[in-house]
Design a protein around this motif. Structure first.
Motif, PDB file in Angstrom:
ATOM      1  N   LEU A 258      -0.869  12.951  -0.935  1.00  0.00           N
ATOM      2  CA  LEU A 258      -1.597  11.986  -0.104  1.00  0.00           C
ATOM      3  C   LEU A 258      -2.844  11.457  -0.811  1.00  0.00           C
ATOM      4  O   LEU A 258      -3.190  10.275  -0.666  1.00  0.00           O
ATOM      5  CB  LEU A 258      -1.971  12.626   1.232  1.00  0.00           C
ATOM      6  CG  LEU A 258      -0.824  12.759   2.242  1.00  0.00           C
ATOM      7  CD1 LEU A 258      -1.293  13.463   3.506  1.00  0.00           C
ATOM      8  CD2 LEU A 258      -0.260  11.384   2.595  1.00  0.00           C
ATOM      9  N   ILE A 259      -3.517  12.305  -1.564  1.00  0.00           N
ATOM     10  CA  ILE A 259      -4.691  11.832  -2.308  1.00  0.00           C
ATOM     11  C   ILE A 259      -4.276  10.767  -3.319  1.00  0.00           C
ATOM     12  O   ILE A 259      -4.930   9.722  -3.462  1.00  0.00           O
ATOM     13  CB  ILE A 259      -5.388  13.004  -3.031  1.00  0.00           C
ATOM     14  CG1 ILE A 259      -6.130  13.873  -2.024  1.00  0.00           C
ATOM     15  CG2 ILE A 259      -6.369  12.490  -4.079  1.00  0.00           C
ATOM     16  CD1 ILE A 259      -6.747  15.104  -2.637  1.00  0.00           C
ATOM     17  N   ILE A 260      -3.188  11.030  -4.021  1.00  0.00           N
ATOM     18  CA  ILE A 260      -2.720  10.073  -5.028  1.00  0.00           C
ATOM     19  C   ILE A 260      -2.304   8.759  -4.377  1.00  0.00           C
ATOM     20  O   ILE A 260      -2.692   7.672  -4.831  1.00  0.00           O
ATOM     21  CB  ILE A 260      -1.552  10.675  -5.833  1.00  0.00           C
ATOM     22  CG1 ILE A 260      -2.064  11.811  -6.730  1.00  0.00           C
ATOM     23  CG2 ILE A 260      -0.861   9.602  -6.671  1.00  0.00           C
ATOM     24  CD1 ILE A 260      -0.970  12.546  -7.476  1.00  0.00           C
ATOM     25  N   VAL A 261      -1.530   8.839  -3.300  1.00  0.00           N
ATOM     26  CA  VAL A 261      -1.058   7.620  -2.630  1.00  0.00           C
ATOM     27  C   VAL A 261      -2.234   6.816  -2.079  1.00  0.00           C
ATOM     28  O   VAL A 261      -2.310   5.589  -2.255  1.00  0.00           O
ATOM     29  CB  VAL A 261      -0.070   7.974  -1.499  1.00  0.00           C
ATOM     30  CG1 VAL A 261       0.255   6.741  -0.667  1.00  0.00           C
ATOM     31  CG2 VAL A 261       1.210   8.565  -2.078  1.00  0.00           C
ATOM     32  N   ALA A 262      -3.165   7.497  -1.412  1.00  0.00           N
ATOM     33  CA  ALA A 262      -4.325   6.800  -0.846  1.00  0.00           C
ATOM     34  C   ALA A 262      -5.192   6.196  -1.947  1.00  0.00           C
ATOM     35  O   ALA A 262      -5.696   5.071  -1.811  1.00  0.00           O
ATOM     36  CB  ALA A 262      -5.145   7.766   0.004  1.00  0.00           C
ATOM     37  N   SER A 263      -5.357   6.928  -3.037  1.00  0.00           N
ATOM     38  CA  SER A 263      -6.178   6.426  -4.144  1.00  0.00           C
ATOM     39  C   SER A 263      -5.520   5.228  -4.820  1.00  0.00           C
ATOM     40  O   SER A 263      -6.198   4.261  -5.196  1.00  0.00           O
ATOM     41  CB  SER A 263      -6.414   7.543  -5.164  1.00  0.00           C
ATOM     42  OG  SER A 263      -7.083   8.637  -4.569  1.00  0.00           O
ATOM     43  N   LEU A 264      -4.203   5.289  -4.988  1.00  0.00           N
ATOM     44  CA  LEU A 264      -3.487   4.147  -5.567  1.00  0.00           C
ATOM     45  C   LEU A 264      -3.609   2.920  -4.669  1.00  0.00           C
ATOM     46  O   LEU A 264      -3.794   1.795  -5.150  1.00  0.00           O
ATOM     47  CB  LEU A 264      -2.013   4.505  -5.780  1.00  0.00           C
ATOM     48  CG  LEU A 264      -1.699   5.475  -6.924  1.00  0.00           C
ATOM     49  CD1 LEU A 264      -0.242   5.924  -6.870  1.00  0.00           C
ATOM     50  CD2 LEU A 264      -1.998   4.828  -8.277  1.00  0.00           C
TER      51      LEU A 264
ATOM     52  N   PHE B 100       0.821  -1.212   0.000  1.00  0.00           N
ATOM     53  CA  PHE B 100       0.000   0.000   0.000  1.00  0.00           C
ATOM     54  C   PHE B 100       0.858   1.267   0.000  1.00  0.00           C
ATOM     55  O   PHE B 100       0.368   2.350  -0.320  1.00  0.00           O
ATOM     56  CB  PHE B 100      -0.936   0.019   1.213  1.00  0.00           C
ATOM     57  CG  PHE B 100      -2.057  -0.981   1.132  1.00  0.00           C
ATOM     58  CD1 PHE B 100      -2.825  -1.100  -0.016  1.00  0.00           C
ATOM     59  CD2 PHE B 100      -2.343  -1.813   2.210  1.00  0.00           C
ATOM     60  CE1 PHE B 100      -3.862  -2.019  -0.096  1.00  0.00           C
ATOM     61  CE2 PHE B 100      -3.373  -2.734   2.143  1.00  0.00           C
ATOM     62  CZ  PHE B 100      -4.138  -2.843   0.989  1.00  0.00           C
ATOM     63  N   PHE B 101       2.119   1.129   0.390  1.00  0.00           N
ATOM     64  CA  PHE B 101       3.007   2.294   0.426  1.00  0.00           C
ATOM     65  C   PHE B 101       3.754   2.502  -0.887  1.00  0.00           C
ATOM     66  O   PHE B 101       4.517   3.459  -1.021  1.00  0.00           O
ATOM     67  CB  PHE B 101       4.021   2.153   1.567  1.00  0.00           C
ATOM     68  CG  PHE B 101       3.396   2.024   2.924  1.00  0.00           C
ATOM     69  CD1 PHE B 101       2.500   2.967   3.382  1.00  0.00           C
ATOM     70  CD2 PHE B 101       3.695   0.939   3.742  1.00  0.00           C
ATOM     71  CE1 PHE B 101       1.911   2.852   4.635  1.00  0.00           C
ATOM     72  CE2 PHE B 101       3.115   0.810   4.995  1.00  0.00           C
ATOM     73  CZ  PHE B 101       2.215   1.769   5.448  1.00  0.00           C
ATOM     74  N   LEU B 102       3.557   1.602  -1.828  1.00  0.00           N
ATOM     75  CA  LEU B 102       4.280   1.716  -3.093  1.00  0.00           C
ATOM     76  C   LEU B 102       3.879   2.968  -3.868  1.00  0.00           C
ATOM     77  O   LEU B 102       4.610   3.415  -4.750  1.00  0.00           O
ATOM     78  CB  LEU B 102       4.034   0.472  -3.953  1.00  0.00           C
ATOM     79  CG  LEU B 102       4.581  -0.853  -3.392  1.00  0.00           C
ATOM     80  CD1 LEU B 102       4.221  -2.009  -4.318  1.00  0.00           C
ATOM     81  CD2 LEU B 102       6.094  -0.762  -3.211  1.00  0.00           C
TER      82      LEU B 102
END
Length: 614
Positions: free
Chosen positions: A474-480, A68-70
């Protein structure tokens, strides 16, 4: 109904991820919860949930929670961040200033054709550069034109802002949304889109849209009063000379402030010839002391009466023969842009007067005005898109504009332009060219470009870091992470199956149109990046279940997620334009909804024709 269209009950992990997806979409619409907080919450819930309840894939392997952190190292995110920094360099150096100067001159010859040219230039530039610098470039030009002609800028600012959104849709690097959709689709096995692969349908649809923005939109936009023509009371600096036997004589500064309900703001106390006294609460004021105060004329008069003081400007007492005067003071707008020195800063910590020689009069945010004299205004946090109405000397305003550190609009044509501007423009052109000719990826070329910009002094590290948006990251990371969970647990397949079952009687082109419409609705109430990343795996699953080519359905998500025209919060430049032009929420609905319908119908028809989805 065919058996392959039956909806099978989802697994527990699938249900959990689907519920979290709904929660995420709801959180992203809440104005009282920052997008950063909502995104971080979603990421944490995924990590905690899969840590406590491990998910075992069909091959027997346990899904690693660390995946999830990728997203923090995702190539699309790297490209987005690098392009943010490169765009900031264009703003700081004034690299696009010649374009603004050219357009400003054109307005003197033919306003109508100049508006058309402004829309086209804005759209074309936004295909290769993040549209925020383009809007920042064109705002001073259009504000200046409106002040010179005496007309409201309402009919020009919003069409210009929306035109830049049209152009950003046409290339893979035009917006962060495009980069994300292309990257996520490639990760899912979809053939890689080159920079101009979907430019043709966008150009055709945008041509119709620009005609609408040019000929129709200015007629249906209500005339609004922008902040620069605001009627907020101006402020003046004067001295209150304490008279003998007056209320203030012998009182502490704290008691004087209590007498005036805390409204008075005393910047200096002068005693005798030139002795400055600290403005501490327990300081006792004596007859003959002079209190230096900056406030509106009405408030200064009130202080004079309540304290029994005499109001002076310079050495003369204020009266009919010597009225309050602002001298060389002028009014200007400070527009808070991405990477601005004042973004996410408390009003009280901005120190406009000490740093820039500017006095705050009012704040315009999302169509609402707050006076600088309002209670608690110093605790208010300034956000991107806000417009600060300020007052300052002509020299101070000119100095701020020349520095390029803040976007300041005063109705003048001067834009920041430095000797580094040609170099910054050349670096940006090289970044785009390397990616356009497939010499290297945009992430690589943009990253190297950022290094060159910083190494050559086009941008300082301080400016580079401020250009990065924690919210976007953060939006991009969470959405990915959420998109990965949907694909891994079968959530995307489940949603795709529901969608296909619901629309199985329709032609493929109509199914594609409905998908694009759903994305368009979501992008106007939820983050466009979140809409794109979550929607892409679902689109891939829909195409696969229908036995149709995947590319048009991926493009339906990309186009739909870019139709952020209907609400001011749908895209950051909408807020910039809204506050600079004094627009209301309904103005965006009035103009943006027809525009979204034009683009939706045009793009649906073009994709159906190009990919033969009959």
């Amino acid at each position: 109904m065919p058996t392959d269209l039956l909806i099978h009950a989802p697994q527990p992990h699938t249900i959990g991820v689907l519920v979290l997806t709904v929660v995420a979409l709801v959180l992203f619409t809440r104005e009282n919860i920052s997008l950063e907080t909502s995104s971080f919450f979603v990421l944490c819930m995924l990590v905690i949930g899969f840590q406590i309840f491990p998910y075992v894939k069909s091959n027997g392997e346990v899904f690693p929670v660390s995946s999830f952190f990728l997203g923090f190292g995702n190539e699309a995110l790297v490209a987005v961040c690098a392009l943010m920094i490169a765009g900031q360099a264009l703003v700081r150096t004034g690299a696009t200033e010649p374009v603004g100067r050219f357009l400003a001159k054109m307005w003197g010859y033919s306003p109508s054709l100049s508006l058309l040219m402004t829309l086209i230039v804005g759209a074309v530039l936004s295909a290769f550069i993040n549209n925020t610098p383009i809007v920042v470039l064109l705002l001073p030009v259009l504000i200046n034109v409106s002040l010179k002609t005496g007309q409201s800028p309402s009919g020009t600012l919003m069409p210009m802002g929306l035109a830049t959104l049209l152009g950003g849709m046409s290339t893979t690097i035009g917006t962060s949304t495009n980069l994300l959709v292309v990257q996520v689709a490639e990760d899912l096995g979809v053939p890689k889109f080159d920079m101009f692969d979907f430019a043709l349908p966008v150009i055709i649809a945008s041509a119709l849209a620009i005609l609408y923005l040019w000929l129709v939109a200015p007629l249906i936009i209500p005339e609004r009063l922008p902040p620069l023509r605001d009627t907020s009371p101006r402020v003046f600096t004067a001295e209150l000379k304490i008279n003998e036997g007056s209320y203030a004589d012998g009182k502490t500064l704290a008691k004087i402030r209590d007498k005036l309900d805390g409204k008075i703001s005393i910047s200096r106390i002068v005693r005798g010839d030139n002795l400055s006294i600290a403005t501490l609460p327990d300081v006792v004021i004596h007859a003959g002391d002079r209190l230096l105060v900056t406030d509106t004329p009405d408030n200064l008069r009130e202080y004079e009466i309540e304290l029994g003081a005499s109001l002076y400007t310079g050495r003369k007492q204020v009266g009919e023969s010597n009225p309050l005067s602002a001298g060389d003071q002028s009014i200007a707008e400070l527009v808070i842009t991405s990477g601005s020195l004042l973004d996410r800063v408390r009003v009280g910590d901005a120190r406009l007067e000490s740093k820039f020689g500017l006095t705050l009069l009012a704040i315009h945010s999302q169509g609402k005005e707050t006076s600088a004299l309002s209670k608690g205004v110093n605790d208010r946090v300034i956000h991107q898109g806000d417009v600060l109405l300020v007052q300052g000397s002509n020299e101070a305003i000119k100095a701020v504009k020349k520095s390029g550190s803040l976007l300041l609009l005063d109705g003048g044509e001067e834009l920041p332009h430095t000797e580094k501007a040609p170099l910054a423009l050349a670096v940006m052109a090289t970044v785009v060219a390397l990616a356009a000719f497939n010499i290297t990826s945009i992430a690589v070329s943009a990253t190297v470009g950022c290094f060159v910009l910083i190494a050559t002094g086009c941008l300082r590290w301080h400016d580079a870091t401020r250009a990065l948006s924690v919210q976007v990251i953060l939006i991009i990371v969470a959405s990915l992470a959420l998109g990965s969970a949907l694909m891994t647990t079968g959530g995307a397949d489940f949603l795709a199956n529901v969608f296909v079952v619901t629309t199985h009687a329709l032609a493929p082109g109509m199914v594609l149109g409905i998908l694009m419409l759903v994305m368009a609705v979501l992008t106007n109430v939820v983050s466009n990046n979140a809409t794109a990343v979550i929607g892409t795996p679902i689109a891939v699953s829909i195409a696969q279940r229908m036995g149709m080519p995947v590319e048009p359905f991926v493009l339906a998500v990309l186009f739909g997620a870019n139709l952020s025209y209907v609400t001011p919060m749908a895209y950051k430049t909408n807020l910039l334009v809204m506050n600079a032009g004094g627009y209301k929420f309904n103005d965006f609905v009035r103009v943006g909804l027809p525009l979204a319908i034009i683009m939706w119908l045009s793009l649906t028809g073009l994709l159906t024709w190009i990919y033969q989805l009959y």
